[in-house]
Motif scaffolding. Sequence first.
Motif, mmCIF file in Angstrom:
data_model
loop_
_atom_site.group_PDB
_atom_site.id
_atom_site.type_symbol
_atom_site.label_atom_id
_atom_site.label_comp_id
_atom_site.label_asym_id
_atom_site.label_seq_id
_atom_site.Cartn_x
_atom_site.Cartn_y
_atom_site.Cartn_z
ATOM 1 N N MET A 139 -5.838 28.481 24.077
ATOM 2 C CA MET A 139 -5.186 27.883 25.388
ATOM 3 C C MET A 139 -3.908 27.439 24.984
ATOM 4 N N SER A 140 -2.874 27.857 25.867
ATOM 5 C CA SER A 140 -1.631 27.071 25.443
ATOM 6 C C SER A 140 -1.477 25.643 25.583
ATOM 7 N N VAL A 141 -0.523 25.066 24.860
ATOM 8 C CA VAL A 141 -0.385 23.821 24.762
ATOM 9 C C VAL A 141 1.012 23.119 24.915
ATOM 10 N N HIS A 142 1.163 22.374 25.909
ATOM 11 C CA HIS A 142 2.466 21.981 26.389
ATOM 12 C C HIS A 142 2.867 20.502 26.428
ATOM 13 N N THR A 143 3.946 19.881 26.040
ATOM 14 C CA THR A 143 4.095 18.531 26.031
ATOM 15 C C THR A 143 4.724 18.009 27.467
ATOM 16 N N LEU A 144 4.617 16.646 27.310
ATOM 17 C CA LEU A 144 5.149 16.138 28.715
ATOM 18 C C LEU A 144 6.628 16.565 28.958
ATOM 19 N N GLY A 145 7.138 16.599 27.818
ATOM 20 C CA GLY A 145 8.949 17.000 27.898
ATOM 21 C C GLY A 145 9.123 18.075 28.619
ATOM 22 N N SER A 146 8.064 19.110 28.433
ATOM 23 C CA SER A 146 8.202 20.507 29.111
ATOM 24 C C SER A 146 7.971 20.418 30.732
ATOM 25 N N ILE A 147 7.933 19.121 31.311
ATOM 26 C CA ILE A 147 7.476 19.259 32.723
ATOM 27 C C ILE A 147 8.768 19.900 33.313
ATOM 28 N N GLY A 148 8.335 20.794 34.526
ATOM 29 C CA GLY A 148 9.376 21.315 35.268
ATOM 30 C C GLY A 148 9.884 22.744 34.896
ATOM 31 N N GLU A 149 9.439 23.076 33.585
ATOM 32 C CA GLU A 149 9.772 24.535 33.056
ATOM 33 C C GLU A 149 8.818 25.669 33.378
ATOM 34 N N PRO A 150 9.162 26.554 34.219
ATOM 35 C CA PRO A 150 8.410 27.634 34.591
ATOM 36 C C PRO A 150 7.604 28.018 33.488
ATOM 37 N N GLY A 151 6.444 28.845 33.753
ATOM 38 C CA GLY A 151 5.422 29.282 32.686
ATOM 39 C C GLY A 151 4.719 28.508 31.854
ATOM 40 N N THR A 152 5.113 27.036 31.759
ATOM 41 C CA THR A 152 4.308 26.233 31.127
ATOM 42 C C THR A 152 3.034 25.673 31.728
ATOM 43 N N ILE A 153 2.209 25.161 31.207
ATOM 44 C CA ILE A 153 0.837 24.821 31.834
ATOM 45 C C ILE A 153 1.017 23.423 32.432
ATOM 46 N N ALA A 154 0.742 23.044 33.546
ATOM 47 C CA ALA A 154 0.812 22.012 34.218
ATOM 48 C C ALA A 154 -0.643 21.055 34.051
ATOM 49 N N ALA A 155 -1.542 21.755 34.224
ATOM 50 C CA ALA A 155 -3.148 21.385 34.065
ATOM 51 C C ALA A 155 -3.984 22.575 33.699
ATOM 52 N N SER A 156 -5.095 22.252 33.318
ATOM 53 C CA SER A 156 -6.094 22.969 32.711
ATOM 54 C C SER A 156 -7.344 22.534 32.616
ATOM 55 N N ALA A 157 -8.498 23.392 33.020
ATOM 56 C CA ALA A 157 -9.890 22.779 32.978
ATOM 57 C C ALA A 157 -10.672 23.767 32.050
ATOM 58 N N THR A 158 -11.404 23.090 30.933
ATOM 59 C CA THR A 158 -11.961 24.049 30.058
ATOM 60 C C THR A 158 -13.601 23.632 30.035
ATOM 61 N N HIS A 159 -14.348 24.533 30.280
ATOM 62 C CA HIS A 159 -15.895 24.426 30.492
ATOM 63 C C HIS A 159 -16.116 23.190 31.158
ATOM 64 N N LEU A 160 -15.445 23.022 32.367
ATOM 65 C CA LEU A 160 -15.663 21.606 33.235
ATOM 66 C C LEU A 160 -16.932 21.944 33.893
ATOM 67 N N THR A 161 -17.730 20.901 33.985
ATOM 68 C CA THR A 161 -19.004 20.813 34.741
ATOM 69 C C THR A 161 -19.349 19.352 35.276
ATOM 70 N N LYS A 162 -19.734 19.429 36.729
ATOM 71 C CA LYS A 162 -20.110 18.439 37.080
ATOM 72 C C LYS A 162 -21.552 18.424 37.680
ATOM 73 N N LYS A 163 -22.417 17.372 37.348
ATOM 74 C CA LYS A 163 -23.755 17.319 37.960
ATOM 75 C C LYS A 163 -24.098 16.083 38.514
ATOM 76 N N PHE A 164 -24.785 16.210 39.834
ATOM 77 C CA PHE A 164 -25.305 15.217 40.550
ATOM 78 C C PHE A 164 -26.785 15.092 40.275
ATOM 79 N N GLY A 165 -27.273 14.447 39.415
ATOM 80 C CA GLY A 165 -28.656 14.648 39.311
ATOM 81 C C GLY A 165 -29.199 15.870 38.745
ATOM 82 N N THR A 166 -30.067 16.621 39.379
ATOM 83 C CA THR A 166 -30.348 17.975 39.152
ATOM 84 C C THR A 166 -29.403 19.068 39.564
ATOM 85 N N PHE A 167 -28.487 18.724 40.901
ATOM 86 C CA PHE A 167 -27.730 19.764 41.417
ATOM 87 C C PHE A 167 -26.290 19.888 40.546
ATOM 88 N N THR A 168 -25.971 20.963 40.217
ATOM 89 C CA THR A 168 -24.914 21.324 39.461
ATOM 90 C C THR A 168 -23.778 21.858 40.282
#
Length: 307
Positions: free
Chosen positions: A1-30
Amino acid sequence: MSVHTLGSIGEPGTIAASATHLTKKFGTFTAVDDVSFEIEQNKIYGFLGRNGAGKTTVMQMMTAQMRQSAGEVSVFDQHPWENAQALSNVCFVKESQKYPDDLKIKHAISHAAHILPQWDNDFAVELLRDFDLPTGRKIKKLSRGMTSALGIVIGLASRAPLTFFDEPYLGLDAVSRHLFYDRLLADYAEHPRTVVLSTHLIDEVSDLIEHVILIDKGKILLDADSDDLRESAFEITGPTRAVDSFASGHRTLHRTALGASARATIDGRLTDRQKSDGAAAGLTIEAVPLQQLIIERTTVEAQEKVS
């Protein structure tokens, strides 16, 4: 996964946000199940899916309004949880935003101006006028549509490098919804930033969004540039025998019979030779509207999983 610093905010093609294997469970419900994706800077994303698909839950985790059960979230290369620096670059307009009972529109605007570093007050005043919002009225006295319009004003005038709109148009009539789309597109062209628009009204936003992330039952079904997605399928119409013959070498997403004619949505790209052959066989070949394509892909993939 690409990594970019705060200094690159505003530059096209860089990553603003990402999720990696993101999971949320509420009790037994995923609610969100092992989701991974990246959001590039200076693009408009359509975060699409049916109600209850998990869109809002993902956005709440990405904006540190909810803690994930597993996985990681990154916003401008920082973890957003309890991180004021990272969150100062984010605006999240929630469909169910709650306000104190005595708060007036002008108070909400003043508070937004105080906490959002890129706030443009002149633009906010212009938008309040466009949506005919009375600044002295208490928010609890507003209709649902006017409350939605207030969220739109705050989201657009924030000019935040990363702005999430969660079903922002609920209660708005068609004229007001298209006013929002027009103002979003015009201001994005003048002040590029990353916008994530969560909606199930795919047809209305299809001309706006540059990248599609489709979520269903907590899982990502599609993650593709809009133009690539539009070119990934086509619709053929003509005599039934010719349609079926042409479709036999392709994966068919949908087929309907129309008397002696048939229509089929075909998964895949056509070569110039195939287009010529189809036309010679009496077939009409057309692009598939984005909403239709997403619905048909979702239906077929759900059926294939069951079988």
